[in-house]
Design a protein around this motif. Structure first.
Motif, PDB file in Angstrom:
ATOM      1  N   ALA A  44      -8.929 -17.043 -16.234  1.00 35.24           N
ATOM      2  CA  ALA A  44      -9.518 -17.576 -15.018  1.00 35.24           C
ATOM      3  C   ALA A  44      -8.614 -18.558 -14.289  1.00 35.24           C
ATOM      4  O   ALA A  44      -8.806 -18.810 -13.108  1.00 35.24           O
ATOM      5  CB  ALA A  44     -10.858 -18.252 -15.330  1.00 35.24           C
ATOM      6  N   LYS A 284     -19.146 -16.497 -13.405  1.00 37.97           N
ATOM      7  CA  LYS A 284     -18.037 -16.763 -14.336  1.00 37.97           C
ATOM      8  C   LYS A 284     -17.687 -15.573 -15.226  1.00 37.97           C
ATOM      9  O   LYS A 284     -17.519 -14.477 -14.748  1.00 37.97           O
ATOM     10  CB  LYS A 284     -18.376 -18.005 -15.157  1.00 37.97           C
ATOM     11  N   ASP A 309     -11.315 -13.458 -25.175  1.00 38.66           N
ATOM     12  CA  ASP A 309     -10.839 -14.477 -24.240  1.00 38.66           C
ATOM     13  C   ASP A 309      -9.313 -14.419 -24.238  1.00 38.66           C
ATOM     14  O   ASP A 309      -8.709 -13.964 -25.206  1.00 38.66           O
ATOM     15  CB  ASP A 309     -11.276 -15.876 -24.684  1.00 38.66           C
ATOM     16  N   HIS A 312      -7.402 -15.681 -27.315  1.00 42.00           N
ATOM     17  CA  HIS A 312      -7.664 -15.084 -28.631  1.00 42.00           C
ATOM     18  C   HIS A 312      -6.739 -13.875 -28.792  1.00 42.00           C
ATOM     19  O   HIS A 312      -6.267 -13.338 -27.808  1.00 42.00           O
ATOM     20  CB  HIS A 312      -9.112 -14.607 -28.725  1.00 42.00           C
ATOM     21  N   GLY A 378     -19.903 -14.373 -27.683  1.00 40.94           N
ATOM     22  CA  GLY A 378     -19.273 -14.474 -26.366  1.00 40.94           C
ATOM     23  C   GLY A 378     -17.895 -13.851 -26.300  1.00 40.94           C
ATOM     24  O   GLY A 378     -17.342 -13.666 -25.228  1.00 40.94           O
TER      25      GLY A 378
HETATM   26  O1  LIG Z   1     -15.018 -18.029 -13.937  1.00 38.51           O
HETATM   27  C1  LIG Z   1     -14.621 -17.787 -15.084  1.00 38.51           C
HETATM   28  C2  LIG Z   1     -14.616 -18.759 -16.108  1.00 38.51           C
HETATM   29  C3  LIG Z   1     -14.157 -18.405 -17.375  1.00 38.51           C
HETATM   30  N1  LIG Z   1     -13.717 -17.152 -17.613  1.00 38.51           N
HETATM   31  C4  LIG Z   1     -13.203 -16.781 -18.966  1.00 38.51           C
HETATM   32  O2  LIG Z   1     -14.167 -17.002 -19.938  1.00 38.51           O
HETATM   33  C5  LIG Z   1     -13.545 -17.270 -21.185  1.00 38.51           C
HETATM   34  C6  LIG Z   1     -14.155 -18.458 -21.868  1.00 38.51           C
HETATM   35  O3  LIG Z   1     -14.104 -19.574 -21.028  1.00 38.51           O
HETATM   36  P1  LIG Z   1     -13.708 -21.025 -21.585  1.00 38.51           P
HETATM   37  O4  LIG Z   1     -13.825 -21.984 -20.467  1.00 38.51           O
HETATM   38  O5  LIG Z   1     -12.418 -20.894 -22.316  1.00 38.51           O
HETATM   39  O6  LIG Z   1     -14.893 -21.300 -22.598  1.00 38.51           O
HETATM   40  P2  LIG Z   1     -14.777 -21.896 -24.069  1.00 38.51           P
HETATM   41  O7  LIG Z   1     -15.747 -23.019 -24.169  1.00 38.51           O
HETATM   42  O8  LIG Z   1     -13.395 -22.100 -24.461  1.00 38.51           O
HETATM   43  O9  LIG Z   1     -15.310 -20.659 -24.905  1.00 38.51           O
HETATM   44  C7  LIG Z   1     -16.600 -20.578 -25.477  1.00 38.51           C
HETATM   45  O10 LIG Z   1     -17.486 -19.895 -24.636  1.00 38.51           O
HETATM   46  C8  LIG Z   1     -16.998 -18.612 -24.209  1.00 38.51           C
HETATM   47  C9  LIG Z   1     -17.913 -17.974 -23.211  1.00 38.51           C
HETATM   48  O11 LIG Z   1     -19.191 -18.350 -23.323  1.00 38.51           O
HETATM   49  C10 LIG Z   1     -16.815 -17.702 -25.394  1.00 38.51           C
HETATM   50  O12 LIG Z   1     -16.240 -16.493 -24.957  1.00 38.51           O
HETATM   51  C11 LIG Z   1     -15.885 -18.372 -26.377  1.00 38.51           C
HETATM   52  O13 LIG Z   1     -15.836 -17.635 -27.549  1.00 38.51           O
HETATM   53  C12 LIG Z   1     -16.395 -19.774 -26.728  1.00 38.51           C
HETATM   54  O14 LIG Z   1     -15.433 -20.383 -27.554  1.00 38.51           O
HETATM   55  C13 LIG Z   1     -12.066 -17.464 -20.890  1.00 38.51           C
HETATM   56  O15 LIG Z   1     -11.370 -16.289 -21.259  1.00 38.51           O
HETATM   57  C14 LIG Z   1     -12.039 -17.634 -19.400  1.00 38.51           C
HETATM   58  O16 LIG Z   1     -10.852 -17.155 -18.856  1.00 38.51           O
HETATM   59  C15 LIG Z   1     -13.727 -16.199 -16.616  1.00 38.51           C
HETATM   60  O17 LIG Z   1     -13.313 -15.062 -16.815  1.00 38.51           O
HETATM   61  N2  LIG Z   1     -14.186 -16.532 -15.374  1.00 38.51           N
END
Ligand SMILES: O=c1ccn([C@@H]2O[C@H](COP(=O)(O)OP(=O)(O)O[C@H]3O[C@H](CO)[C@@H](O)[C@H](O)[C@H]3O)[C@@H](O)[C@H]2O)c(=O)[nH]1
Ligand SMILES: [Mn+2]
Length: 482
Positions: A44, A284, A309, A312, A378
């Protein structure tokens, strides 16, 4: 309260291979009959999620041990950033050496950054005499790749500045000509919005470094670019090092990998940045996943989907096959998803903050598996595509249970079926007639390509009909014909 009953499951990859990839008279080369698999990676923001990390994720996917022609990788870039786009293009090009290297020498893990950072002896269990040379070569290639990725932000900025200067010059010249023609002495200073330029001299359709209307984070056109086209159906072997010399001052040096026994094909790789407009909630990651579900349906339509993600990666190149063991097993058609556990790197040695999440992944999730199944966390989850479309599981009809009033899992289908009309708006998959396309509601939109892809994915995701207990299975061999 139900008693906790943690489940430990094991997979048998030999059985999977025997069932789907053993040569037979009708399939002399043992071409894989495994179903297609689409991998989704979400990113993102290239500032917070470095493109090098995303590139490593992509490389671990492209190098996964799964039939190449059945594997596709989709990157969703919610930043709409040219930087991510070009980093993915670099990764696609580096994959052409990295992936054959991994296949040739059985490299684990197949994320180059983690592989080259391994503390253990890289030569353990390696017997091929050319391993040392190949590894040294790949290390150099990877270092050069890293430098190219790290140079991208600057390269893009400089290129954009150069194009901008050219545009300004053009505009000034034109203004002068017009002014001369009109004999008008008053020249207003020209302002051209600073665009972000692609290498081919066109405007990047996504987010610009200097935002303008239609080119900001939440306001840009949709972009889909196939970075690696779908591979050939049959293996393609590389060239041997005898035919492939690098020359230094006229002297050939045997620096290039001998790939004469390695399938050098790469899975399809697609960059997607979904359209964004102000005033819409783009939801998102969930929205990004939905966009990829639709885009992939009309491109590769893998009956299974796995999401990751961008930070990962696949630690084990056989993980996809292990997931498939559950999905393609007898009764596997009742499984909606297989959740993989997460393991973390770079945690402080004493793990003061319990970042390893051991209780969650090794206790809670196993216990949940003993009840109705683990929760989706997720990411790192293998889905049955058709389940994401909102269909009921294939067997929701009341089945006669062996114990009169029973307490086992077979009650759930009965309860679901009863409350079906009121509670859920799930789509019915007719057990006898298959799918009736005309009854699909509008919720799939107007794309007839998408609608037509649904029953295909459903059929291809079925286990093999090689046992009386598999009711709706597909015939063995249905997928190995091109
Ligand atoms: O507008 C957006 C915002 C985020 N993401 C993607 O979403 C993923 C997770 O986002 P992040 O902000 O990194 O969330 P985290 O808190 O790090 O991740 C937690 O929450 C995520 C989504 O709920 C789960 O996938 C993960 O396993 C969990 O660790 C990432 O690949 C981002 O690139 C998008 O594609 N678009
Ligand atoms: Mn994250």
């Amino acid at each position: 309260l139900p008693k906790l009953c943690p489940v430990n499951r094991a997979t048998d990859l030999t059985v999977l291979k025997e069932k789907f990839e053993i040569p037979s008279p009708s399939n002399p080369t043992g071409k894989s009959d495994l179903p297609g698999l689409d991998i989704f990676v979400s990113t993102a923001d290239p500032e917070k999620e470095p493109p090098l990390v995303t590139a490593n994720t992509i490389l671990s996917i492209l190098a996964a041990d799964y039939p190449v022609e059945k594997l596709s990788c989709y990157v969703s870039d919610d930043g709409g950033a040219l930087l991510t786009f070009e980093a993915m293009a670099e990764a696609a090009s580096f994959a052409s050496v990295w992936v054959p290297f991994c296949r040739k020498h059985g490299i684990e893990p197949r994320n180059p950054e983690s592989y080259f950072a391994l503390k253990k002896d890289p030569y353990k269990n390696k017997v091929r005499p050319d391993f040392v040379r190949d590894r040294r070569r790949l290390k150099r290639e990877y270092d050069e790749f890293k430098v190219r990725i790290n140079a991208l932000p600057d390269a893009i900025r400089r290129r954009s500045d150069a194009y901008h200067a050219r545009e300004e010059l053009k505009a000034v010249r034109q203004q002068r000509q017009e002014a001369a023609a009109a004999k008008d002495a008053l020249l207003e200073p020209i302002k051209i919005p600073k665009a972000t330029w692609m290498a081919d001299g066109t405007h990047w359709p996504g987010t610009w470094i200097h935002p303008t209307s239609e080119h900001t984070r939440g306001d840009h056109a949709g972009i889909i670019q196939v970075m690696l086209k779908p591979p050939a159906e049959e293996p393609i072997f590389g060239i041997s090092s005898d035919d492939n010399h690098e020359e230094v001052e006229g002297q050939p040096i045997p620096g290039v990998l001998d790939l004469s026994e390695v399938d050098v094909r790469l899975p399809m790789l697609v960059y997607v940045s979904r359209e964004k407009r102000p005033g819409y909630d783009h939801n998102k990651k969930a929205g990004a996943m939905n966009a990829l579900v639709r885009a992939s349906a009309v491109m590769s339509n893998g009956p299974f989907i796995l999401n990751l993600d961008c930070d990962h990666y696949f630690y084990n190149s056989l993980a996809l096959r292990e997931g498939m063991c559950f999905m393609m097993d007898r009764g596997g058609d009742r499984i909606c998803y297989v959740q993989f556990p997460q393991r973390f790197e770079g945690i402080d040695p004493s793990d003061r903050y319990a970042n390893h999440n051991t209780v969650f992944f090794d206790v809670n999730m196993r216990a949940l598996d003993g009840l109705q199944g683990p929760v989706y966390v997720g990411t790192g989850c293998l889905f049955r595509r058709i389940a994401l479309y909102g269909f009921d599981p294939p067997r929701t009809k009341i089945r006669s249970s062996p114990c009169g009033r029973c307490c086992c899992g077979c009650c759930f289908p009965a309860r679901r079926a009863a409350s079906h009309d009121v509670e859920t708006h799930a789509l019915r998959m007719d057990e006898d007639d298959g799918m009736n396309l005309s009854s699909f509601p509008r919720k799939f939109g107007n794309s007839s390509f998408l609608i037509d892809s649904i029953p295909v994915a459903e059929f291809q995701g079925r286990p093999l009909a090689d046992h009386p207990s598999v009711k709706n299975g597909r015939p063995p061999g249905a997928l190995h014909i091109a």
